[in-house]
Design an enzyme around this catalytic site. Sequence first.
Site, PDB file in Angstrom:
ATOM      1  N   CYS A  84      71.370   4.414  51.320  1.00 10.09           N
ATOM      2  CA  CYS A  84      71.123   5.674  52.024  1.00 10.09           C
ATOM      3  C   CYS A  84      70.070   5.496  53.129  1.00 10.09           C
ATOM      4  CB  CYS A  84      70.765   6.769  51.022  1.00 10.09           C
ATOM      5  SG  CYS A  84      71.079   8.403  51.700  1.00 10.09           S
ATOM      6  N   HIS A 177      74.006   6.503  46.480  1.00 14.91           N
ATOM      7  CA  HIS A 177      72.887   6.041  45.645  1.00 14.91           C
ATOM      8  C   HIS A 177      73.412   5.356  44.381  1.00 14.91           C
ATOM      9  CE1 HIS A 177      69.262   7.982  47.448  1.00 14.91           C
ATOM     10  NE2 HIS A 177      70.199   8.708  48.046  1.00 14.91           N
ATOM     11  N   GLU A 179      71.964   3.567  42.329  1.00 19.63           N
ATOM     12  CA  GLU A 179      70.939   3.521  41.263  1.00 19.63           C
ATOM     13  C   GLU A 179      70.927   4.794  40.431  1.00 19.63           C
ATOM     14  OE1 GLU A 179      70.480   4.229  44.348  1.00 19.63           O
ATOM     15  OE2 GLU A 179      68.851   5.676  44.593  1.00 19.63           O
TER      16      GLU A 179
HETATM   17  N1  GLN Z   1      68.581  11.983  55.030  1.00 19.67           N
HETATM   18  C1  GLN Z   1      67.723  10.848  54.827  1.00 19.67           C
HETATM   19  C2  GLN Z   1      67.357  10.178  56.152  1.00 19.67           C
HETATM   20  O1  GLN Z   1      67.879  10.518  57.156  1.00 19.67           O
HETATM   21  C3  GLN Z   1      68.381   9.838  53.888  1.00 19.67           C
HETATM   22  C4  GLN Z   1      68.620  10.488  52.538  1.00 19.67           C
HETATM   23  C5  GLN Z   1      68.602   9.553  51.373  1.00 19.67           C
HETATM   24  O2  GLN Z   1      68.142   8.421  51.460  1.00 19.67           O
HETATM   25  N2  GLN Z   1      69.047  10.061  50.242  1.00 19.67           N
HETATM   26  O3  GLN Z   1      66.523   9.339  56.178  1.00 19.67           O
END
Ligand code: GLN
Length: 202
Positions: A84, A177, A179
Site C-alpha cells: 500500500c 495489505h 499482513e
Molecule cells: N492512502 C495512503 C497513502 O496515500 C496509503 C494507505 C495505506 O497504506 N493503507 O499514502
Amino acid sequence: MNAERRPRIGVLALQGAVRPHVDAIREVGGEPIEVRLPRDLVHLDALILPGGESTTMRRLVDAYGLREPISAMARGGTPLLGTCAGMILLAERLTDGDEPYFGLLDVELRRNGYGRQLDSFETDLTIPAIGDEPLHAIFIRAPVVTGVGPLAEVLARDADGNPVAVRQGRVLATAFHPELTPDRRIHRLLVELVGETSRRPA
Ligand code: GLN
C-alpha cells in the site's frame, strides 16, 4: 538461504502497519527486525515497507537518513516488499503531481485511487505465482496502478483489471495489505526471494 539461520527481515517501523508484518514474518520462519535507523539495515536479508501514510513515511525516511541506504540495498539486490503506502514509495511514476520516491518499480500509481466510495474493501484475488487458492485481500485507501512498464510483471489484478500485485526482479509490491489476513503466501514469496538471492553466483 542458509538452513541454520532464519532470514532476517526488516520492517520499516517509522509509521504505519508495522506490528502485523512483524507477526507475519515470525509465522513464515523469519526473524523480524524493526528498522528505524540506518544501522538497523545492516545484515538484513529483505525489507518490508508497510502501509500507512506515504507522505508522512517519506518525510520520516528522509529525516532518519534511510533513503540512500535503502536505495543502495535495493540496488545491491536485497529483496523488498512494499504494501500500500510502501508500494507508493517504490513506484517510478505518480499521477497528480506527486513526486516519486525510491523509483524502483516500473509502474504508475494514483494515490487513494479507489476513491471515497471504496475507501476500504475486501476481495478475493487470483495470484498464479502463489498457487491456485484465491487470496483474500484487504484494501485500505489503496493506490490504483494506472500503468505498468515493461520491467514490471503483474502478479494479480482486481475485478476491473487494475494490477494490484506487481513484481520487478526482487522488488514485490501489493496495493492491498497481506499482513492483515491470515494467508501468509505473500510473505513466503518474499522469503523465497531471499533464498534466490543467496543462491545467486557471486
Ligand atoms: N492512502 C495512503 C497513502 O496515500 C496509503 C494507505 C495505506 O497504506 N493503507 O499514502
